[in-house]
Scaffold this active site. Structure first.
Site, PDB file in Angstrom:
ATOM      1  N   CYS A  35      39.890  26.430  44.363  1.00  0.00           N
ATOM      2  CA  CYS A  35      40.471  27.115  43.375  1.00  0.00           C
ATOM      3  C   CYS A  35      41.882  27.696  43.664  1.00  0.00           C
ATOM      4  CB  CYS A  35      39.922  28.492  42.702  1.00  0.00           C
ATOM      5  SG  CYS A  35      39.703  29.632  44.150  1.00  0.00           S
ATOM      6  N   ASP A  37      42.390  30.183  45.876  1.00  0.00           N
ATOM      7  CA  ASP A  37      42.599  31.761  46.035  1.00  0.00           C
ATOM      8  C   ASP A  37      42.418  31.983  47.547  1.00  0.00           C
ATOM      9  OD1 ASP A  37      42.711  31.637  43.367  1.00  0.00           O
ATOM     10  OD2 ASP A  37      40.807  32.781  43.111  1.00  0.00           O
ATOM     11  N   CYS A  60      41.724  35.638  41.807  1.00  0.00           N
ATOM     12  CA  CYS A  60      41.574  35.853  40.453  1.00  0.00           C
ATOM     13  C   CYS A  60      41.026  37.000  40.126  1.00  0.00           C
ATOM     14  CB  CYS A  60      40.266  34.831  39.992  1.00  0.00           C
ATOM     15  SG  CYS A  60      38.687  35.269  40.625  1.00  0.00           S
ATOM     16  N   CYS A 104      33.490  33.653  43.973  1.00  0.00           N
ATOM     17  CA  CYS A 104      34.643  34.747  44.484  1.00  0.00           C
ATOM     18  C   CYS A 104      34.080  35.701  45.292  1.00  0.00           C
ATOM     19  CB  CYS A 104      35.279  35.419  42.998  1.00  0.00           C
ATOM     20  SG  CYS A 104      35.471  34.076  41.647  1.00  0.00           S
TER      21      CYS A 104
HETATM   22 FE1  FES Z   1      38.674  31.409  42.981  1.00  0.00          FE
HETATM   23 FE2  FES Z   1      37.737  33.291  41.946  1.00  0.00          FE
HETATM   24  S1  FES Z   1      38.387  31.507  41.030  1.00  0.00           S
HETATM   25  S2  FES Z   1      37.799  33.150  43.915  1.00  0.00           S
END
Ligand code: FES
Length: 125
Positions: A35, A37, A60, A104
């Site tokens: 993702c 992040d 997110c 996450c």
């Molecule tokens: Fe990547 Fe939440 S979508 S940490």
């Protein structure tokens, strides 16, 4: 049922412990390649007790809520206890996360462990 619990929404909207600790003695940064992040965790530890903790999350809402909750769970705790914090415990404290958002909370667990590893390494030197 709403997708996200009230607690998730609360910690997402008003995240606790956001920021940087300039004189942190444990810093960890982790990311999720899928993702994209990123989460960075700063710890100020004295006598093996976490006196202060702050985080920066570029990610997110669930990642922000997870880091916020995780910091609250380890603040004031001994290093040994913080080391045992699991992503499951973080998700439970948030009254649950959707299955596809569990990764996450994993990021929060990993960021704390990485910061604690950094602290232990610095201590050895
Ligand atoms: Fe990547 Fe939440 S979508 S940490």
């Amino acid at each position: 049922m709403a997708l996200y619990s009230e607690k998730v929404m609360d910690h997402f909207r008003n995240p606790r412990n956001v920021g940087v600790i300039e004189d942190a003695n444990g810093i960890g940064e982790v990311g999720n390649a899928k993702c994209g992040d990123i989460m960075k965790m700063y710890l100020k530890i004295e006598d093996d007790v976490i006196q202060d903790v702050k985080f920066e999350t570029f990610g997110c809402g669930s990642a922000i809520a997870s880091s916020s909750m995780a910091t609250e769970m380890i603040k004031g705790k001994p290093v040994s206890e913080a080391m045992n914090l699991t992503n499951k415990a973080v998700a439970e404290a948030l009254d649950g996360l959707p299955d596809y958002k569990m990764h996450c909370s994993v990021l929060a667990e990993e960021a704390i462990k990485s910061a604690l590893d950094d602290y232990n390494k610095r201590k050895e030197q």
